[in-house]
Write a protein that holds these residues in place. Sequence first.
Motif, short mmCIF file in Angstrom:
data_model
loop_
_atom_site.label_atom_id
_atom_site.label_comp_id
_atom_site.label_asym_id
_atom_site.label_seq_id
_atom_site.Cartn_x
_atom_site.Cartn_y
_atom_site.Cartn_z
N TYR A 165 -37.35 -94.32 -34.40
CA TYR A 165 -37.65 -93.70 -35.69
C TYR A 165 -38.98 -94.21 -36.22
CZ TYR A 165 -32.89 -92.36 -35.07
OH TYR A 165 -31.74 -91.83 -34.54
N GLU A 166 -39.87 -93.28 -36.50
CA GLU A 166 -41.19 -93.65 -37.01
C GLU A 166 -41.05 -94.35 -38.37
OE1 GLU A 166 -44.08 -93.53 -35.66
OE2 GLU A 166 -43.51 -92.46 -33.84
N ASP A 167 -41.85 -95.38 -38.56
CA ASP A 167 -41.84 -96.11 -39.81
C ASP A 167 -42.94 -95.56 -40.71
OD1 ASP A 167 -41.32 -97.95 -41.76
OD2 ASP A 167 -42.41 -99.58 -40.81
N VAL A 168 -42.58 -94.57 -41.52
CA VAL A 168 -43.54 -93.97 -42.44
C VAL A 168 -43.66 -94.88 -43.66
CG1 VAL A 168 -44.07 -91.96 -43.86
CG2 VAL A 168 -42.92 -91.66 -41.66
N SER A 169 -44.88 -95.19 -44.05
CA SER A 169 -45.07 -96.10 -45.18
C SER A 169 -45.60 -95.37 -46.40
CB SER A 169 -46.05 -97.22 -44.80
OG SER A 169 -47.36 -96.71 -44.65
N SER A 170 -45.34 -95.97 -47.55
CA SER A 170 -45.91 -95.45 -48.79
C SER A 170 -47.43 -95.45 -48.72
CB SER A 170 -45.43 -96.29 -49.97
OG SER A 170 -46.01 -95.85 -51.18
N ARG A 171 -47.99 -96.44 -48.02
CA ARG A 171 -49.45 -96.51 -47.88
C ARG A 171 -49.99 -95.27 -47.17
NH1 ARG A 171 -52.36 -97.50 -43.76
NH2 ARG A 171 -50.58 -98.27 -42.55
N GLN A 172 -49.33 -94.83 -46.10
CA GLN A 172 -49.78 -93.63 -45.38
C GLN A 172 -49.75 -92.41 -46.30
OE1 GLN A 172 -46.82 -94.33 -42.17
NE2 GLN A 172 -48.48 -93.78 -40.77
N ILE A 173 -48.68 -92.30 -47.07
CA ILE A 173 -48.55 -91.15 -47.97
C ILE A 173 -49.60 -91.23 -49.08
CG2 ILE A 173 -47.02 -90.08 -49.67
CD1 ILE A 173 -44.68 -90.90 -47.81
N ARG A 174 -49.80 -92.43 -49.62
CA ARG A 174 -50.81 -92.61 -50.66
C ARG A 174 -52.20 -92.21 -50.16
NH1 ARG A 174 -50.39 -95.70 -55.17
NH2 ARG A 174 -48.52 -96.69 -54.31
N GLU A 175 -52.53 -92.65 -48.95
CA GLU A 175 -53.84 -92.32 -48.38
C GLU A 175 -53.99 -90.83 -48.14
OE1 GLU A 175 -54.08 -94.79 -44.94
OE2 GLU A 175 -54.61 -96.60 -46.06
N ALA A 176 -52.90 -90.18 -47.71
CA ALA A 176 -52.96 -88.73 -47.50
C ALA A 176 -53.16 -88.01 -48.83
CB ALA A 176 -51.67 -88.26 -46.83
N VAL A 177 -52.51 -88.50 -49.89
CA VAL A 177 -52.69 -87.91 -51.22
C VAL A 177 -54.14 -88.06 -51.65
CG1 VAL A 177 -52.13 -88.16 -53.67
CG2 VAL A 177 -50.30 -88.23 -51.96
N GLN A 178 -54.72 -89.25 -51.46
CA GLN A 178 -56.11 -89.50 -51.85
C GLN A 178 -57.08 -88.59 -51.11
OE1 GLN A 178 -56.84 -91.55 -54.38
NE2 GLN A 178 -54.65 -91.86 -54.55
N ARG A 179 -56.75 -88.29 -49.85
CA ARG A 179 -57.64 -87.44 -49.05
C ARG A 179 -57.39 -85.95 -49.29
NH1 ARG A 179 -56.21 -91.38 -44.94
NH2 ARG A 179 -54.65 -89.92 -44.15
N GLY A 180 -56.38 -85.65 -50.07
CA GLY A 180 -56.06 -84.25 -50.34
C GLY A 180 -55.40 -83.55 -49.19
N GLU A 181 -54.80 -84.30 -48.27
CA GLU A 181 -54.18 -83.72 -47.07
C GLU A 181 -52.73 -83.32 -47.33
OE1 GLU A 181 -56.75 -86.51 -43.95
OE2 GLU A 181 -54.58 -86.79 -44.19
N SER A 182 -52.22 -82.46 -46.46
CA SER A 182 -50.82 -82.07 -46.52
C SER A 182 -49.94 -83.28 -46.21
CB SER A 182 -50.54 -80.96 -45.51
OG SER A 182 -49.16 -80.75 -45.36
N LEU A 183 -48.78 -83.32 -46.84
CA LEU A 183 -47.81 -84.39 -46.60
C LEU A 183 -46.67 -83.91 -45.71
CD1 LEU A 183 -47.50 -85.85 -50.23
CD2 LEU A 183 -49.16 -86.43 -48.46
N SER A 184 -46.83 -82.75 -45.10
CA SER A 184 -45.72 -82.12 -44.36
C SER A 184 -45.26 -82.96 -43.17
CB SER A 184 -46.12 -80.72 -43.89
OG SER A 184 -47.25 -80.78 -43.04
N ASP A 185 -46.12 -83.80 -42.63
CA ASP A 185 -45.71 -84.66 -41.52
C ASP A 185 -44.81 -85.81 -42.00
OD1 ASP A 185 -47.10 -83.16 -39.71
OD2 ASP A 185 -48.84 -84.50 -39.63
N TYR A 186 -44.86 -86.08 -43.29
CA TYR A 186 -44.14 -87.24 -43.82
C TYR A 186 -42.88 -86.88 -44.61
CZ TYR A 186 -48.78 -89.26 -42.94
OH TYR A 186 -49.96 -89.64 -42.36
N VAL A 187 -42.97 -85.84 -45.43
CA VAL A 187 -41.86 -85.50 -46.33
C VAL A 187 -41.57 -84.01 -46.26
CG1 VAL A 187 -42.42 -87.41 -47.89
CG2 VAL A 187 -43.37 -85.13 -48.34
N ILE A 188 -40.36 -83.64 -46.70
CA ILE A 188 -40.01 -82.23 -46.71
C ILE A 188 -40.73 -81.53 -47.88
CG2 ILE A 188 -37.77 -82.71 -45.65
CD1 ILE A 188 -36.49 -82.20 -48.39
N PRO A 189 -40.85 -80.19 -47.84
CA PRO A 189 -41.62 -79.48 -48.87
C PRO A 189 -41.19 -79.77 -50.30
CG PRO A 189 -41.15 -78.03 -47.03
CD PRO A 189 -40.38 -79.29 -46.77
N GLU A 190 -39.87 -79.90 -50.55
CA GLU A 190 -39.40 -80.14 -51.91
C GLU A 190 -39.92 -81.47 -52.45
OE1 GLU A 190 -37.63 -79.19 -49.41
OE2 GLU A 190 -36.32 -77.51 -49.95
#
Length: 402
Positions: A165-190
């Motif tokens: 199981y991949e260890d997704v971190s809050s840091r990865q999500i935060r960085e994706a938010v800062q870059r304006g990227e989709s979060l679909s690889d990390y979280v579900i659409p809702e």
Amino acid sequence: METKKRMGIFGGSFDPIHRAHQKLAKQALEQFLLDEVWFVPSGVSYHKGNEMTSAHHRVQMIKRAIRNEEKFFFSDLDIARSGNTYTADTLAFLKEQKPDTELFFIAGADSLLNMENWYRPEAIFTAARILVAKRPGSPERELLIKAEELKEKFGARIDWIEGLYEDVSSRQIREAVQRGESLSDYVIPEVERYIREHELYRDQPKTPEEIRKDLEKRLNPHRFAHTLGVARTAEELAAAYGADGEKAYLAGLLHDCAKDIPDKDQIHRAKMAGLTLSEQELLSPALIHAKLGAYYARERYGVRDEEILNAIRYHTTGRPAMTLLETILYIADYIEPGRENAPRLPELRHKAQGAREEVVCRIAEDTLEYLERCGAIIDNVSRETAEYYKRFMTDERNDGIQ
């Protein structure tokens, strides 16, 4: 003999809940024939302190993530408790409350390696079977050795969840938010929609203009006009006292950002945010808006300056020995041009440009007198503020006589 119900307990910060969490829970459910899996987000974790996103946001994301999962459930057991929360206490409580239920604690490989150092590890291993998930790069040999050590030392019951199981971190999500990227690889659409809507994991604070526009939508027209009046008055007072005008304006702009939340919701939102409430605040929720406002200034608008946050936090009650910025906001809230009915307004507006402590003292005394006359619940800090500045002015006068 009746078969015991099998309950999976999945704890953690869930900051936010992501696809790997859900995949892991489903695998544990199927592999160990669990009847249900309960997601139990941390309150104040002794591992992470207050660095987590507020409980309110984490809870809302969990609820959205598991909404369509028939055997997934949410529990506020940990976030409802005050102070640090410990896995041992959570599992011991569930064991006592559900004696006919077998508990399965879902944990990651890193957790297993460190579990012996957790608070009361013997209670953890007594209360539940441990289901361990491995991730890519997990030290296989080290895990097996540790599992045997825990079994021998504590009688631990440890099983392995199949798959990696991949260890997704809050840091990865935060960085994706800062870059304006989709979060679909990390979280579900809702969950992604919720993150975007509430602007979570965004380090860059909003500009004053962005805040002004947002408040114009959130506050009623009268409250918004008052807010602008306080912000401009605070800026003017800062210029008179040699303080930072930008900080004063921002504090004034945000001082009532939680004011329009209904009283019945103030307590709930404060508790979800992990705020400690006084007895007076619990009896009179209208007192909570300053404390909650400081919280929203930080979480919603990205303000990290503690001086500004404290000015917002104490703008209603004041406090003894306030900082310069705190007194500026305290005065500005009382004398802004839209105020009409407060006592001695013309005098206080005139004196506010120079006699700062005297004006604070008068406002504190007048506020206290008004609240007593109305029979309102008075926060103890308001009384302490009035008493402190009364003594301060007495000492000042005595020093002048000598």
